[in-house]
Design a protein around this motif. Structure first.
Motif, PDB file in Angstrom:
ATOM      1  N   CYS A 123       0.833  -1.206   0.000  1.00 17.27           N
ATOM      2  CA  CYS A 123       0.000   0.000   0.000  1.00 17.27           C
ATOM      3  C   CYS A 123       0.867   1.255   0.000  1.00 17.27           C
ATOM      4  O   CYS A 123       0.878   2.011   0.967  1.00 17.27           O
ATOM      5  N   GLU A 141      -6.901   0.459  -0.035  1.00 17.48           N
ATOM      6  CA  GLU A 141      -5.892   0.365  -1.093  1.00 17.48           C
ATOM      7  C   GLU A 141      -5.540  -1.075  -1.402  1.00 17.48           C
ATOM      8  O   GLU A 141      -5.255  -1.423  -2.554  1.00 17.48           O
ATOM      9  N   PHE A 194      -7.695   3.392  -6.792  1.00 13.10           N
ATOM     10  CA  PHE A 194      -7.456   4.044  -5.503  1.00 13.10           C
ATOM     11  C   PHE A 194      -7.119   5.516  -5.697  1.00 13.10           C
ATOM     12  O   PHE A 194      -7.622   6.378  -4.981  1.00 13.10           O
TER      13      PHE A 194
END
Length: 185
Positions: free
Chosen positions: A4, A70, A78
């Motif tokens: 992420c 995410e 995202f």
């Protein structure tokens, strides 16, 4: 679980902005700033915070919800979600609170929570998604009624309209773009 990096980069950017920017006023979102041609404040207000405590709370919330969302959708989606929520949150704030200014990413957080609820509704477990959305509606209603101190707030200086706009933008983004998350929730 996928990495992420966007969420982590955002939190690092928030910390750096807090260290480097002393006067947050030029970065704050307000109708006056927009009317003066400072359209960039629609997004710059996300980088600055009114205090270290404000930064810490916003960063923790962004890390928790941001990492989760995410990891569930593509990087491209995202980024689109973040842009949509940031803009929706800012525009709602300007429409409802034209005499005030705002800083911080709490509207963005609320949008990520709304998106998370919708992802659960679409991909299961549905009851978790419904619970998330109902709790958010209850939270935002309490904030509009002035009961934020009962929710752990200080009783003032909460950009409730930004929370509402962010939440609705996050819900709408997942709904209208028909985003489905991987089934390994």
């Amino acid at each position: 679980m996928k990495k992420c990096p966007i969420t982590l980069v955002l939190v690092i950017a928030l910390a750096l902005a807090h260290l480097l920017i002393e006067n947050t006023d030029p970065w704050a979102l307000s109708r006056a700033a927009i009317l003066q041609g400072n359209l960039w404040t629609l997004w710059s207000h996300l980088l600055v915070h009114s205090s270290l405590t404000h930064l810490l709370w916003d960063s923790v919330g962004l890390l928790v919800v941001g990492f989760f969302v995410e990891s569930m959708i593509s990087t491209k989606l995202f980024v689109g979600l973040l842009a949509t929520v940031a803009t929706g949150s800012a525009l709602t704030f300007l429409a409802i609170e034209p005499l005030h200014a705002v800083v911080g990413v709490s509207g963005l957080q609320q949008g990520l929570v709304g998106a998370l609820g919708m992802l659960f509704i679409k991909n299961g477990p549905k009851n978790i998604g419904v619970t998330i959305l109902l709790l958010m509606v209850l939270k935002i209603t309490f904030e509009f009624l002035g009961f934020s101190s009962y929710l752990g707030g200080d009783g003032g200086n909460i950009a409730v309209s930004s929370h509402l706009g962010g939440f609705l933008s996050g819900v709408a983004f997942v709904y209208f773009f028909k985003i489905n998350a991987p089934t390994q929730l």
